[in-house]
Scaffold this motif. Structure first.
Motif, PDB file in Angstrom:
ATOM      1  N   PRO A  17       0.838  -1.206   0.000  1.00  0.00           N
ATOM      2  CA  PRO A  17       0.000   0.000   0.000  1.00  0.00           C
ATOM      3  C   PRO A  17       0.874   1.258   0.000  1.00  0.00           C
ATOM      4  O   PRO A  17       1.904   1.306   0.682  1.00  0.00           O
ATOM      5  N   ARG A  18       0.479   2.225  -0.808  1.00  0.00           N
ATOM      6  CA  ARG A  18       1.266   3.454  -0.923  1.00  0.00           C
ATOM      7  C   ARG A  18       0.336   4.653  -1.098  1.00  0.00           C
ATOM      8  O   ARG A  18      -0.768   4.523  -1.591  1.00  0.00           O
ATOM      9  N   HIS A  19       0.863   5.811  -0.763  1.00  0.00           N
ATOM     10  CA  HIS A  19       0.174   7.067  -1.006  1.00  0.00           C
ATOM     11  C   HIS A  19       0.883   7.773  -2.161  1.00  0.00           C
ATOM     12  O   HIS A  19       1.971   7.362  -2.574  1.00  0.00           O
ATOM     13  N   LEU A  55      -9.574  -1.588  -9.173  1.00  0.00           N
ATOM     14  CA  LEU A  55      -8.254  -2.226  -9.126  1.00  0.00           C
ATOM     15  C   LEU A  55      -7.451  -1.820  -7.893  1.00  0.00           C
ATOM     16  O   LEU A  55      -6.531  -2.541  -7.489  1.00  0.00           O
ATOM     17  N   VAL A  56      -7.771  -0.673  -7.323  1.00  0.00           N
ATOM     18  CA  VAL A  56      -7.188  -0.249  -6.046  1.00  0.00           C
ATOM     19  C   VAL A  56      -8.318   0.270  -5.172  1.00  0.00           C
ATOM     20  O   VAL A  56      -9.391   0.633  -5.664  1.00  0.00           O
ATOM     21  N   ALA A  57      -8.049   0.312  -3.874  1.00  0.00           N
ATOM     22  CA  ALA A  57      -9.014   0.843  -2.913  1.00  0.00           C
ATOM     23  C   ALA A  57      -8.255   1.657  -1.881  1.00  0.00           C
ATOM     24  O   ALA A  57      -7.060   1.445  -1.662  1.00  0.00           O
ATOM     25  N   GLU A  58      -8.960   2.575  -1.263  1.00  0.00           N
ATOM     26  CA  GLU A  58      -8.350   3.342  -0.184  1.00  0.00           C
ATOM     27  C   GLU A  58      -8.138   2.413   0.996  1.00  0.00           C
ATOM     28  O   GLU A  58      -9.025   1.659   1.375  1.00  0.00           O
ATOM     29  N   ALA A  59      -6.935   2.459   1.557  1.00  0.00           N
ATOM     30  CA  ALA A  59      -6.609   1.609   2.694  1.00  0.00           C
ATOM     31  C   ALA A  59      -7.055   2.291   3.977  1.00  0.00           C
ATOM     32  O   ALA A  59      -6.895   3.505   4.137  1.00  0.00           O
ATOM     33  N   ALA A  60      -7.592   1.523   4.853  1.00  0.00           N
ATOM     34  CA  ALA A  60      -8.005   2.058   6.148  1.00  0.00           C
ATOM     35  C   ALA A  60      -6.763   2.251   7.002  1.00  0.00           C
ATOM     36  O   ALA A  60      -5.748   1.601   6.816  1.00  0.00           O
ATOM     37  N   GLY A  61      -6.825   3.166   7.916  1.00  0.00           N
ATOM     38  CA  GLY A  61      -5.709   3.356   8.835  1.00  0.00           C
ATOM     39  C   GLY A  61      -5.167   4.759   8.791  1.00  0.00           C
ATOM     40  O   GLY A  61      -5.713   5.647   8.147  1.00  0.00           O
ATOM     41  N   GLU A  62      -4.058   4.930   9.481  1.00  0.00           N
ATOM     42  CA  GLU A  62      -3.454   6.253   9.595  1.00  0.00           C
ATOM     43  C   GLU A  62      -2.748   6.647   8.316  1.00  0.00           C
ATOM     44  O   GLU A  62      -2.323   5.800   7.542  1.00  0.00           O
ATOM     45  N   ARG A  63      -2.594   7.958   8.176  1.00  0.00           N
ATOM     46  CA  ARG A  63      -1.853   8.465   7.023  1.00  0.00           C
ATOM     47  C   ARG A  63      -0.375   8.120   7.196  1.00  0.00           C
ATOM     48  O   ARG A  63       0.201   8.310   8.255  1.00  0.00           O
ATOM     49  N   ALA A  64       0.214   7.629   6.107  1.00  0.00           N
ATOM     50  CA  ALA A  64       1.617   7.224   6.147  1.00  0.00           C
ATOM     51  C   ALA A  64       2.566   8.398   5.972  1.00  0.00           C
ATOM     52  O   ALA A  64       3.754   8.277   6.202  1.00  0.00           O
ATOM     53  N   HIS A  65       2.054   9.530   5.560  1.00  0.00           N
ATOM     54  CA  HIS A  65       2.876  10.704   5.282  1.00  0.00           C
ATOM     55  C   HIS A  65       2.049  11.922   5.657  1.00  0.00           C
ATOM     56  O   HIS A  65       0.838  11.945   5.439  1.00  0.00           O
ATOM     57  N   THR A  73      -4.362   0.562  -1.667  1.00  0.00           N
ATOM     58  CA  THR A  73      -3.935  -0.830  -1.688  1.00  0.00           C
ATOM     59  C   THR A  73      -4.568  -1.499  -2.905  1.00  0.00           C
ATOM     60  O   THR A  73      -5.624  -1.069  -3.378  1.00  0.00           O
ATOM     61  N   ALA A  74      -3.919  -2.519  -3.408  1.00  0.00           N
ATOM     62  CA  ALA A  74      -4.451  -3.233  -4.575  1.00  0.00           C
ATOM     63  C   ALA A  74      -5.569  -4.170  -4.141  1.00  0.00           C
ATOM     64  O   ALA A  74      -5.506  -4.790  -3.076  1.00  0.00           O
TER      65      ALA A  74
END
Length: 179
Positions: A17-19, A55-65, A73-74
């Motif tokens: 998963p990436r931003h 093909l991708v979805a927003e990942a739940a959780g805290e912001r990584a940046h 996430t795929a």
């Protein structure tokens, strides 16, 4: 079917998963801008298209940046689409259209001294790019990333050799080279 930009972004999200900011950093670190038409401003556009296609979805959780609004996430469909498109990209030979070929096709219109100067500038650019890619390739990277750098290095070395032969007497538009 995925565009080159979509496959590039999707593949990076399949890795993990990436931003958008991280995607931009990885694209720059791996020299991907040299072979994809993918600027920072288009990363979020591509992510939106991939999201809309499931093909991708927003990942739940805290912001990584701190600047990141969303991490992606795929999806399972995204992983399958990425694998299929990557396999096709590896297996299928697609024509490329380097501008240098168009220039060479029209080189008889260029005065000889200007043609030589243009070839000299290209030699310099190839040498500079080769040095940049070699430096980037020194970084510790997974084998698939090393393969990309190795491919680029071999391509640039082949072009440098080709340019050397071209400048040594096999100049386009030179009547002596034709016969």
């Amino acid at each position: 079917m995925l565009t080159d930009a979509e496959l590039t972004v999707l593949g990076l999200v399949v890795e993990r998963p990436r931003h958008g900011y991280e995607l931009d950093e990885v694209i720059a670190e791996r020299g991907m801008r040299d072979w994809t038409a993918l600027g920072f401003s288009s990363i979020y556009y591509v992510l939106g298209k991939l999201r809309d296609r499931g093909l991708v979805a927003e990942a739940a959780g805290e912001r990584a940046h701190a600047k990141a609004k969303k991490t992606y996430t795929a999806t399972d469909a995204g992983r399958r689409a990425c694998a299929a498109a990557a396999e096709a990209a590896i297996a299928e030979l697609r024509p490329v259209h380097p501008p240098v070929l168009i220039g060479l096709a029209n080189s008889p219109a260029i005065p000889p001294e200007r043609l030589e100067a243009a070839l000299a500038r290209r030699v310099e650019a190839v040498e500079e790019r080769l040095a940049e890619v070699r430096r980037a390739a020194e970084a510790d990277a997974p084998p698939f990333v090393r393969a990309i750098f190795d491919y680029s290095i071999k391509q640039l070395e082949a072009e440098a050799e080709w340019l050397e032969g071209l400048r040594a007497g096999h100049r386009p538009g030179d009547p002596a080279a034709a016969g």
